[in-house]
Enzyme design. Structure first.
Site, PDB file in Angstrom:
ATOM      1  N   ASP A 192       0.850  -1.203   0.000  1.00  9.05           N
ATOM      2  CA  ASP A 192       0.000   0.000   0.000  1.00  9.05           C
ATOM      3  C   ASP A 192       0.878   1.242   0.000  1.00  9.05           C
ATOM      4  O   ASP A 192       2.069   1.163   0.300  1.00  9.05           O
ATOM      5  CB  ASP A 192      -0.917  -0.022   1.251  1.00  9.05           C
ATOM      6  CG  ASP A 192      -2.222   0.736   1.036  1.00  9.05           C
ATOM      7  OD1 ASP A 192      -2.163   1.959   0.825  1.00  9.05           O
ATOM      8  OD2 ASP A 192      -3.295   0.122   1.077  1.00  9.05           O
ATOM      9  N   VAL A 197       0.743   1.519  -6.737  1.00 10.77           N
ATOM     10  CA  VAL A 197       0.327   0.680  -7.869  1.00 10.77           C
ATOM     11  C   VAL A 197       0.400   1.409  -9.214  1.00 10.77           C
ATOM     12  O   VAL A 197       0.170   0.802 -10.253  1.00 10.77           O
ATOM     13  CB  VAL A 197      -1.086   0.081  -7.653  1.00 10.77           C
ATOM     14  CG1 VAL A 197      -1.103  -0.881  -6.479  1.00 10.77           C
ATOM     15  CG2 VAL A 197      -2.139   1.177  -7.505  1.00 10.77           C
ATOM     16  N   ASN A 236      -6.287  -5.206  -5.478  1.00 13.29           N
ATOM     17  CA  ASN A 236      -7.444  -4.605  -4.792  1.00 13.29           C
ATOM     18  C   ASN A 236      -7.394  -3.077  -4.730  1.00 13.29           C
ATOM     19  O   ASN A 236      -8.437  -2.434  -4.693  1.00 13.29           O
ATOM     20  CB  ASN A 236      -7.486  -5.198  -3.370  1.00 13.29           C
ATOM     21  CG  ASN A 236      -8.340  -4.397  -2.424  1.00 13.29           C
ATOM     22  OD1 ASN A 236      -9.571  -4.461  -2.471  1.00 13.29           O
ATOM     23  ND2 ASN A 236      -7.705  -3.608  -1.556  1.00 13.29           N
ATOM     24  N   TYR A 288     -14.679   5.539 -13.267  1.00 11.40           N
ATOM     25  CA  TYR A 288     -14.642   4.361 -12.390  1.00 11.40           C
ATOM     26  C   TYR A 288     -15.400   3.210 -13.037  1.00 11.40           C
ATOM     27  O   TYR A 288     -14.915   2.077 -13.101  1.00 11.40           O
ATOM     28  CB  TYR A 288     -15.265   4.740 -11.039  1.00 11.40           C
ATOM     29  CG  TYR A 288     -15.203   3.665  -9.962  1.00 11.40           C
ATOM     30  CD1 TYR A 288     -14.120   3.599  -9.083  1.00 11.40           C
ATOM     31  CD2 TYR A 288     -16.227   2.741  -9.800  1.00 11.40           C
ATOM     32  CE1 TYR A 288     -14.071   2.636  -8.082  1.00 11.40           C
ATOM     33  CE2 TYR A 288     -16.185   1.779  -8.807  1.00 11.40           C
ATOM     34  CZ  TYR A 288     -15.110   1.731  -7.941  1.00 11.40           C
ATOM     35  OH  TYR A 288     -15.056   0.776  -6.944  1.00 11.40           O
ATOM     36  N   LYS A 337     -13.640  -0.292 -14.127  1.00 14.14           N
ATOM     37  CA  LYS A 337     -14.028  -1.555 -13.475  1.00 14.14           C
ATOM     38  C   LYS A 337     -14.560  -2.550 -14.510  1.00 14.14           C
ATOM     39  O   LYS A 337     -14.327  -3.752 -14.391  1.00 14.14           O
ATOM     40  CB  LYS A 337     -15.054  -1.298 -12.370  1.00 14.14           C
ATOM     41  CG  LYS A 337     -14.471  -0.568 -11.160  1.00 14.14           C
ATOM     42  CD  LYS A 337     -13.364  -1.355 -10.489  1.00 14.14           C
ATOM     43  CE  LYS A 337     -12.956  -0.759  -9.151  1.00 14.14           C
ATOM     44  NZ  LYS A 337     -11.876  -1.503  -8.486  1.00 14.14           N
ATOM     45  N   ILE A 394     -20.014  -1.112   0.105  1.00 15.62           N
ATOM     46  CA  ILE A 394     -19.332  -1.620   1.300  1.00 15.62           C
ATOM     47  C   ILE A 394     -18.849  -0.435   2.137  1.00 15.62           C
ATOM     48  O   ILE A 394     -18.297   0.532   1.585  1.00 15.62           O
ATOM     49  CB  ILE A 394     -18.116  -2.509   0.895  1.00 15.62           C
ATOM     50  CG1 ILE A 394     -18.525  -3.571  -0.146  1.00 15.62           C
ATOM     51  CG2 ILE A 394     -17.484  -3.170   2.122  1.00 15.62           C
ATOM     52  CD1 ILE A 394     -19.609  -4.525   0.280  1.00 15.62           C
ATOM     53  N   THR A 433     -16.495   1.395   3.673  1.00 13.59           N
ATOM     54  CA  THR A 433     -15.039   1.610   3.788  1.00 13.59           C
ATOM     55  C   THR A 433     -14.738   3.087   3.516  1.00 13.59           C
ATOM     56  O   THR A 433     -15.594   3.798   2.974  1.00 13.59           O
ATOM     57  CB  THR A 433     -14.248   0.777   2.743  1.00 13.59           C
ATOM     58  OG1 THR A 433     -14.437   1.399   1.457  1.00 13.59           O
ATOM     59  CG2 THR A 433     -14.679  -0.673   2.686  1.00 13.59           C
TER      60      THR A 433
HETATM   61  N1  LIG Z   1     -16.276   0.165  -0.706  1.00 15.44           N
HETATM   62  C1  LIG Z   1     -17.099  -0.038  -1.721  1.00 15.44           C
HETATM   63  O1  LIG Z   1     -18.306   0.289  -1.662  1.00 15.44           O
HETATM   64  C2  LIG Z   1     -16.600  -0.719  -2.957  1.00 15.44           C
HETATM   65  C3  LIG Z   1     -17.545  -1.121  -3.917  1.00 15.44           C
HETATM   66  C4  LIG Z   1     -17.108  -1.739  -5.068  1.00 15.44           C
HETATM   67  C5  LIG Z   1     -15.759  -1.961  -5.267  1.00 15.44           C
HETATM   68  N2  LIG Z   1     -14.854  -1.555  -4.331  1.00 15.44           N
HETATM   69  C6  LIG Z   1     -13.435  -1.813  -4.617  1.00 15.44           C
HETATM   70  O2  LIG Z   1     -12.840  -2.451  -3.512  1.00 15.44           O
HETATM   71  C7  LIG Z   1     -11.437  -2.183  -3.522  1.00 15.44           C
HETATM   72  C8  LIG Z   1     -10.985  -1.766  -2.146  1.00 15.44           C
HETATM   73  O3  LIG Z   1     -11.591  -0.528  -1.809  1.00 15.44           O
HETATM   74  P1  LIG Z   1     -12.080  -0.179  -0.340  1.00 15.44           P
HETATM   75  O4  LIG Z   1     -13.514   0.077  -0.421  1.00 15.44           O
HETATM   76  O5  LIG Z   1     -11.563  -1.154   0.632  1.00 15.44           O
HETATM   77  O6  LIG Z   1     -11.376   1.253  -0.177  1.00 15.44           O
HETATM   78  P2  LIG Z   1     -10.290   1.813   0.828  1.00 15.44           P
HETATM   79  O7  LIG Z   1     -10.132   3.239   0.473  1.00 15.44           O
HETATM   80  O8  LIG Z   1     -10.623   1.453   2.220  1.00 15.44           O
HETATM   81  O9  LIG Z   1      -8.978   1.002   0.403  1.00 15.44           O
HETATM   82  C9  LIG Z   1      -8.282   1.256  -0.776  1.00 15.44           C
HETATM   83  C10 LIG Z   1      -6.801   1.080  -0.486  1.00 15.44           C
HETATM   84  O10 LIG Z   1      -6.090   1.293  -1.710  1.00 15.44           O
HETATM   85  C11 LIG Z   1      -4.938   2.047  -1.399  1.00 15.44           C
HETATM   86  N3  LIG Z   1      -4.454   2.779  -2.567  1.00 15.44           N
HETATM   87  C12 LIG Z   1      -5.060   3.821  -3.207  1.00 15.44           C
HETATM   88  N4  LIG Z   1      -4.247   4.275  -4.180  1.00 15.44           N
HETATM   89  C13 LIG Z   1      -3.120   3.503  -4.152  1.00 15.44           C
HETATM   90  C14 LIG Z   1      -1.921   3.500  -4.899  1.00 15.44           C
HETATM   91  N5  LIG Z   1      -1.681   4.401  -5.868  1.00 15.44           N
HETATM   92  N6  LIG Z   1      -0.983   2.554  -4.609  1.00 15.44           N
HETATM   93  C15 LIG Z   1      -1.195   1.665  -3.609  1.00 15.44           C
HETATM   94  N7  LIG Z   1      -2.302   1.635  -2.854  1.00 15.44           N
HETATM   95  C16 LIG Z   1      -3.259   2.551  -3.125  1.00 15.44           C
HETATM   96  C17 LIG Z   1      -5.382   3.002  -0.300  1.00 15.44           C
HETATM   97  O11 LIG Z   1      -4.271   3.532   0.406  1.00 15.44           O
HETATM   98  C18 LIG Z   1      -6.269   2.090   0.531  1.00 15.44           C
HETATM   99  O12 LIG Z   1      -5.526   1.437   1.533  1.00 15.44           O
HETATM  100  C19 LIG Z   1     -11.230  -1.128  -4.615  1.00 15.44           C
HETATM  101  O13 LIG Z   1     -10.791  -1.763  -5.798  1.00 15.44           O
HETATM  102  C20 LIG Z   1     -12.610  -0.558  -4.815  1.00 15.44           C
HETATM  103  O14 LIG Z   1     -12.786   0.009  -6.084  1.00 15.44           O
HETATM  104  C21 LIG Z   1     -15.242  -0.939  -3.196  1.00 15.44           C
END
Ligand SMILES: NC(=O)c1ccc[n+]([C@@H]2O[C@H](COP(=O)([O-])OP(=O)(O)OC[C@H]3O[C@@H](n4cnc5c(N)ncnc54)[C@H](O)[C@@H]3O)[C@@H](O)[C@H]2O)c1
Length: 267
Positions: free
Chosen positions: A33, A56, A82, A148, A152, A181, A183
């Site tokens: 991360d 990333v 992720n 987005y 995706k 979710i 978060t």
């Molecule tokens: N939370 C939701 O409702 C939801 C819904 C659909 C999909 N998602 C997907 O789930 C995955 C996780 O998201 P989340 O909800 O846990 O969000 P989150 O913000 O809690 O976690 C995302 C993580 O990615 C890291 N990150 C961001 N940019 C980065 C980079 N350039 N290099 C390395 N790390 C980086 C952040 O520091 C963070 O720790 C994502 O792919 C998101 O698109 C989330």
């Protein structure tokens, strides 16, 4: 030998929940991360975990991080792509190339790079499972900003395409498509603004979803870990929606009269 997993975006939300479950299941976990402090705290909390500072957007970070995994652990069993952000917002008319490129690099290209470098190792091992975290926004319109949604959808199609290539080397590639979710991704913070946004999302889930609530990060992580494990040995090239039924269809809690005879009614 202990199995090894590399989780991008492992410091928060779904990634952190995935690291926790993988660790409990007996994996050595590499928490990759850009958030150093929370990543290090999580790695210390887990039984056998290492924090890696990985952005990333940088291919060299994947190369360095995965080289460290092989040096220390000899093999890579699981790659979870992720990490993401919501990215650029607003109407299509105001989208700039710079905003689009930045969002695309983090949401989509990161999955391509993570898969590329994990695949190189896994194809040599003749073993491995790659799980990409996509979104229901990649399956249906109306769940996210344009960029987005497009990124995706590309993650889902990329997953299927690469799964076909890697199957002959005993490497499976799947995607999980979370619904809403709770978060930090929704606002990028966890302060009062986050609580307010989450409240609104919760209300909208209650309005239209079969399971009328937001999901917890662990509910997505369980699906990721299942796809990562041998328990899903006959599954590849799939995009599994874990979304409280959101993509199964809209549920009418206030049913129009003409639906009452043939749609499920709650009361
Ligand atoms: N939370 C939701 O409702 C939801 C819904 C659909 C999909 N998602 C997907 O789930 C995955 C996780 O998201 P989340 O909800 O846990 O969000 P989150 O913000 O809690 O976690 C995302 C993580 O990615 C890291 N990150 C961001 N940019 C980065 C980079 N350039 N290099 C390395 N790390 C980086 C952040 O520091 C963070 O720790 C994502 O792919 C998101 O698109 C989330």
């Amino acid at each position: 030998m202990k199995k090894t997993a590399f989780v991008t975006g492992g410091a928060s939300g779904i990634g952190a929940a995935t690291c926790r479950i993988l660790s409990k299941t007996g994996y050595r976990v590499y928490v990759a991360d850009i958030q150093r402090e929370s990543g290090q705290i999580l790695a210390q909390e887990l039984e056998d975990a290492v924090f890696l500072e990985v952005n990333v957007r940088n291919e060299s970070d994947f190369e360095k991080g995965l080289a460290q995994v092989i040096t220390e652990s000899n093999q890579l069993d699981v790659m979870v792509n992720n990490a993401a952000i919501v990215g650029t917002l607003g109407p299509i008319s105001s989208l700039t190339v710079e905003q689009y490129d930045l969002s695309q690099e983090i949401i989509q290209r990161s999955v391509v790079l993570g898969t590329k470098h994990a695949a190189k190792i896994m194809q040599t091992q003749k073993l491995g499972s790659i799980v990409n975290v996509a979104s229901i926004a990649g399956l249906l319109g109306g769940y996210s900003p344009h960029t987005y949604a497009a990124c995706k959808a590309a993650v889902i199609q990329f997953t299927k395409s690469v799964a076909l290539e890697l199957a002959e080397d005993n490497v499976r590639v799947n995607a999980v498509c979370p619904g809403a979710i709770a978060t930090p991704i929704h606002t990028g913070t966890t302060g009062p603004e986050w609580r307010q946004t989450i409240k609104k999302v919760k209300e909208s889930c209650a309005d239209f979803q079969a399971i009328p609530r937001m999901g917890e990060p662990s509910e997505i992580a369980e699906a990721v870990v299942w796809l990562a494990s041998e328990k899903s040995s006959y599954v590849t090239g799939q995009a599994l929606a874990v979304d409280g039924g959101a993509t199964a269809g809209k549920i009418w809690r206030e049913q129009p009269e003409f639906f009452k005879s043939f749609h499920p009614v709650r009361s």
